[in-house]
Write a protein that holds these residues in place. Structure first.
Motif, PDB file in Angstrom:
ATOM      1  N   ASP A  44       0.869  -1.323   0.044  1.00 46.85           N
ATOM      2  CA  ASP A  44      -0.112  -0.129   0.130  1.00 46.85           C
ATOM      3  C   ASP A  44       0.928   1.306  -0.094  1.00 46.85           C
ATOM      4  N   GLY A  45       2.179   1.087   0.091  1.00 48.27           N
ATOM      5  CA  GLY A  45       2.885   2.348   0.163  1.00 48.27           C
ATOM      6  C   GLY A  45       2.991   3.030  -1.437  1.00 48.27           C
ATOM      7  N   THR A  46       3.217   4.326  -1.170  1.00 46.93           N
ATOM      8  CA  THR A  46       3.478   5.037  -2.245  1.00 46.93           C
ATOM      9  C   THR A  46       4.654   6.096  -2.333  1.00 46.93           C
ATOM     10  N   LEU A  47       4.994   6.292  -3.338  1.00 45.57           N
ATOM     11  CA  LEU A  47       6.121   7.336  -3.777  1.00 45.57           C
ATOM     12  C   LEU A  47       5.779   8.607  -4.475  1.00 45.57           C
ATOM     13  N   ASP A  48       6.036   9.520  -4.241  1.00 44.02           N
ATOM     14  CA  ASP A  48       5.728  10.762  -5.196  1.00 44.02           C
ATOM     15  C   ASP A  48       7.023  11.652  -5.288  1.00 44.02           C
TER      16      ASP A  48
END
Length: 336
Positions: free
Chosen positions: A262-266
């Motif tokens: 569920d982790g995200t990176l922007d």
């Protein structure tokens, strides 16, 4: 029976056909009186040198158009041609206003071609050939420089990987990942034959290529999102950014947002006159805490690269919601 060759051969020496052949080859004609220094040239030679046609000229007059760095060499060569046995050739530069041309002067030495104290020869415009040669030399020098840089970087990465791992298998995997990241980055900025500008890549393309292996769906459509303005990144900065991005992504994959589904990176960027700011924001991952101690070799490599090579700054915010890394670089350094 007369052959076709025997029929055609006499036509080669007809004056009008010789003129056609000379013009087709881009050859211009000259004659030089070795006693008076007077020169005679055909109309195309006058045009080549940028001199009005039918003007009385001497070698001294032509010398004024020769590039200053070549003038003495050409003068000495012409004076020495009579002692040369057989054909001779000399290439030199001439200036016509702000335009630079390369000329090849050719003739026959040892007084073999002299008639009534007059020597004969030709001028050929070889500017295109010389520019191609310079381009090849520049490309060879650039590639040599790149190879030396990459070998130095590879040596440093091997040393770092050996300290970060405990087995040869782990070291091979870690080093392979780092070198692969560099390879992907340099694929974007490899020099193209004939290009007039320094090699560069778009920042968005570079980040996308480097981050794609960490996202099964790709950097634009998955949990890794890249949003940056259109700007170029030079060869030197590309190498540094590849190391930084790989280090951050590898740490995120081990401990941060990319370690969970569920982790995200922007990754975003803003550009102003004084600085380009790249912000790396992780969210949705496990709770993070600042590292204890002085940090590992990878972190030290990133900091040295950013502050040293890029003359920039890097800041870490170990927020509970996820790591935020802010990288600031001067626009001129990013394009280098």
């Amino acid at each position: 029976m007369t052959s076709t060759a025997e029929t055609l051969k006499p036509l080669l020496w007809e004056p009008k056909n010789l003129v056609r052949a000379i013009e087709a080859a881009g050859v211009t004609l000259w004659s030089w009186n070795v006693d008076t220094d007077a020169l005679a040239m055909d109309d195309h030679a006058y045009d080549l040198w940028g001199i009005p046609r039918a003007t009385d000229v001497s070698f001294e007059d032509l010398s004024a158009h020769i590039h200053p760095a070549d003038r003495d060499r050409v003068r000495a060569a012409f004076n020495a041609t009579r002692a040369i046995i057989g054909p001779y050739e000399i290439d030199f530069r001439i200036m016509i206003g702000d335009e630079l041309k390369w000329i090849s002067a050719r003739g026959k030495g040892d007084d073999a071609g002299m008639v009534s104290r007059i020597m004969f020869g030709i001028f050929i415009d070889v500017t295109g050939r010389k520019q191609a040669e310079e381009g090849r030399e520049l490309l060879a020098g650039e590639m040599s420089h790149r190879v030396q840089n990459l070998l130095a970087i590879a040596s440093g990465l091997a040393a770092i990987s050996s300290r970060l791992t405990s087995t040869t298998t782990e070291m091979a995997e870690e080093l392979t990942l780092r070198l692969t990241a560099l390879g992907r980055a340099h694929d974007l900025v490899r020099p193209v034959p004939g290009q007039t500008k320094a090699a560069s890549a778009l920042l968005g393309d570079l980040l996308t290529v480097l981050l794609a292996p960490y996202d099964d769906l790709g950097a634009f459509s998955g949990r890794i999102r890249v949003s940056v303005p259109r700007m170029s990144v030079g060869d030197s900065a590309t190498t540094i950014l590849a190391l930084v991005i790989h280090e951050l992504a590898t740490n995120s994959l081990k401990y941060g947002a990319l370690s969970v589904d569920d982790g995200t990176l922007d990754v975003s960027c803003s550009a102003q006159d004084e600085a380009v700011t790249i912000v790396w924001t992780e969210s949705g991952g496990p709770r993070v805490e600042p590292p204890s101690g002085k940090g590992g070799y990878g972190s030290k490599l990133v900091e040295r690269s950013v502050t040293g090579h890029l003359r920039g700054a890097i800041d870490y915010d170990w927020a509970e919601s996820g790591l935020v890394v802010t990288l600031k670089v001067a626009p001129g350094r990013l394009a280098a």
